[in-house]
Scaffold this motif. Structure first.
Motif, PDB file in Angstrom:
ATOM      1  N   ASP A  42      41.342  31.856  36.301  1.00 39.95           N
ATOM      2  CA  ASP A  42      41.055  33.275  36.553  1.00 39.95           C
ATOM      3  C   ASP A  42      41.756  34.187  35.547  1.00 39.95           C
ATOM      4  OD1 ASP A  42      43.707  33.194  37.328  1.00 39.95           O
ATOM      5  OD2 ASP A  42      43.363  33.775  39.411  1.00 39.95           O
ATOM      6  N   ASN A  44      42.316  36.393  32.283  1.00 36.11           N
ATOM      7  CA  ASN A  44      41.489  37.238  31.424  1.00 36.11           C
ATOM      8  C   ASN A  44      42.343  37.740  30.270  1.00 36.11           C
ATOM      9  OD1 ASN A  44      39.717  38.984  30.235  1.00 36.11           O
ATOM     10  ND2 ASN A  44      39.305  40.213  32.044  1.00 36.11           N
ATOM     11  N   SER A  49      43.525  41.242  33.423  1.00 32.49           N
ATOM     12  CA  SER A  49      43.143  41.315  34.830  1.00 32.49           C
ATOM     13  C   SER A  49      42.959  39.910  35.388  1.00 32.49           C
ATOM     14  CB  SER A  49      41.846  42.110  34.991  1.00 32.49           C
ATOM     15  OG  SER A  49      40.772  41.448  34.338  1.00 32.49           O
ATOM     16  N   LEU A  51      40.432  37.460  37.262  1.00 35.70           N
ATOM     17  CA  LEU A  51      38.995  37.342  37.462  1.00 35.70           C
ATOM     18  C   LEU A  51      38.684  36.797  38.856  1.00 35.70           C
ATOM     19  CD1 LEU A  51      38.178  35.826  33.962  1.00 35.70           C
ATOM     20  CD2 LEU A  51      37.768  38.174  34.698  1.00 35.70           C
ATOM     21  N   GLU A  52      37.503  37.117  39.350  1.00 35.08           N
ATOM     22  CA  GLU A  52      37.125  36.698  40.700  1.00 35.08           C
ATOM     23  C   GLU A  52      37.008  35.184  40.795  1.00 35.08           C
ATOM     24  OE1 GLU A  52      33.211  38.152  41.753  1.00 35.08           O
ATOM     25  OE2 GLU A  52      32.713  38.402  39.638  1.00 35.08           O
ATOM     26  N   SER A  55      31.656  33.262  40.872  1.00 33.40           N
ATOM     27  CA  SER A  55      30.600  34.195  40.496  1.00 33.40           C
ATOM     28  C   SER A  55      29.437  33.413  39.903  1.00 33.40           C
ATOM     29  CB  SER A  55      31.108  35.230  39.491  1.00 33.40           C
ATOM     30  OG  SER A  55      31.521  34.605  38.295  1.00 33.40           O
ATOM     31  N   ARG A  64      36.780  29.527  39.488  1.00 36.42           N
ATOM     32  CA  ARG A  64      38.042  29.755  38.788  1.00 36.42           C
ATOM     33  C   ARG A  64      39.239  29.386  39.670  1.00 36.42           C
ATOM     34  NH1 ARG A  64      34.802  34.351  37.657  1.00 36.42           N
ATOM     35  NH2 ARG A  64      34.178  34.459  35.461  1.00 36.42           N
TER      36      ARG A  64
END
Length: 388
Positions: A42, A44, A49, A51-52, A55, A64
């Motif tokens: 996850d 970035n 940030s 990440l979800e 997705s 992730r």
């Protein structure tokens, strides 16, 4: 329906050559009727940030694991990725597993995966050779631990594939001749990369606020010491005001580059842009592409630039650079190799491209016809599948 699992620590929105290869492979697998899952962290790198967790993007499922930055991050990340791999493999039986990460080969093996196809992006020992700055004890230790983990991943994988002869020799070397991987060419997206019309070139220059009536030199990639973009910046001191250097990317050397620009008063001759998911725009507005890394396991950007009609300037193997550029671009038009890794030699080679009167369209037509025979994602996947 067949199912495929692609593994890499980073994926979109992270930008890089390995991430792009995962994207292109996933597209072709979807076209071939596979259900495709991508497992990554996850993390970035673009804006720090998180990440979800899951997705769907471009017709593939992205899962992730939580990326840890703490003191025991290596062990925690192994445990986190292993758990996610186990969760996925309990639900789905994957007929094809491809990893671009040694770390996730090890996690996958610990989770029970026995059919991993590993495509190493680099071998750390060779990528550190020729480094300009001396390594600290911590960096030296980290490199050797990484080298051991890469060796472990090679031994643990069902199959290992490489993109170049130089990577074959590197894998053969660190595996002590135990792993002799097939050399398999990746692909290049012929629909995405093409030469721009004069009108499109000028429009793109306007969009990015780049001067017109200048020779635009482009260097694109991660801002790391290994890319040697500092040499390109310093070479601008020796070139006339008819030349502008565009740097596109992000990474730890950004402040170093800015300091060199400021110190040498090159603000009007060197423009720096953040990393992009649309490199084709910069290829289209440029005239010359620089690939001056001291080490590249493959070098997808030089292939994209060449097939986009740009003239290419690159350090040769004779100069001491450990790249595959000369083999990749053998027979291509508009290519200039330099036998010395120096500011003066680079500036001279850039000037010589101005004397090369081949048009972008002539270069593009010849190089596209030549390179499409060598580089195809369809042939790449057919080769991988034949080993399953």
């Amino acid at each position: 329906m067949k199912k495929a699992l692609l593994l890499n620590v980073l994926y979109k929105p992270n930008i890089g050559g390995v991430e792009n290869s995962i994207f292109e492979i996933s597209k072709k697998l979807v076209d071939k009727g596979y259900i495709v899952d991508i497992l990554c962290s996850d993390r970035n790198n673009e804006d720090s940030s998180i990440l979800e967790k899951a997705s769907t993007m471009d017709g593939v499922n992205i899962y992730r694991y939580k990326y840890d930055y703490g003191r025991f991050s290596f062990v925690i990340n192994i445990l986190n990725s292993r758990k996610l791999i186990k969760d996925l493999t309990e639900k789905r039986l994957y007929s094809l597993v491809i990893s671009r990460s040694y770390f996730l080969v090890i996690s996958g093996t610990l989770s029970g995966l026995k059919n991993i196809n590993y495509i190493p992006p680099e071998v750390s020992y060779y990528s550190k050779k020729g480094k300009k700055r001396s390594s600290s004890i911590k960096e030296y230790s980290s490199t050797n631990v990484k080298l051991f983990m890469q060796w472990l991943a090679l031994i643990a994988s069902k199959n290992v594939f490489v993109f170049s002869e130089s990577m074959f020799n590197q894998v053969k070397g660190i595996s002590l001749n135990k792993v002799l991987p097939p050399i398999i060419n990746p692909g290049v997206n012929l629909e995405r990369f093409s030469v721009a019309s004069l009108e499109e070139k000028e429009e793109l220059k306007s969009v990015y606020n780049i001067p017109t009536n200048k020779n635009i030199i482009l260097a694109l990639g991660r801002f790391s010491e290994i890319k040697q973009f500092d040499i390109a910046i310093k070479a601008m001191k020796l070139l006339s005001n008819n030349y502008v250097l565009i740097l596109v990317g992000s990474g730890p050397e950004l402040e170093t580059y800015k300091n060199i620009v400021s110190k040498n008063k090159l603000e009007t001759k060197v423009l720096i842009f953040n990393s992009t998911s649309e490199p084709e725009n910069f290829y289209k507005l440029a005239d010359v592409f620089l690939m001056i890394s001291r080490y590249e396991s493959f070098g997808q950007t030089i292939l994209e630039a060449c097939i986009s009609g740009l003239k290419i300037v690159s350090f040769s193997h004779k100069s001491g650079a450990n790249t595959n550029a000369e083999l990749m671009l053998a027979g291509c038009k508009g290519v200039h190799f330099i036998d010395e890794q120096s500011i003066t030699a680079l500036a001279k080679a850039i000037e010589e491209t101005s004397l090369d009167n081949q048009s972008s369209y002539s270069i593009f037509s010849h190089n596209q016809n030549l390179l499409k025979k060598r580089y195809s994602w369809d042939r790449f996947l057919a080769m991988i599948e034949s080993y399953q």
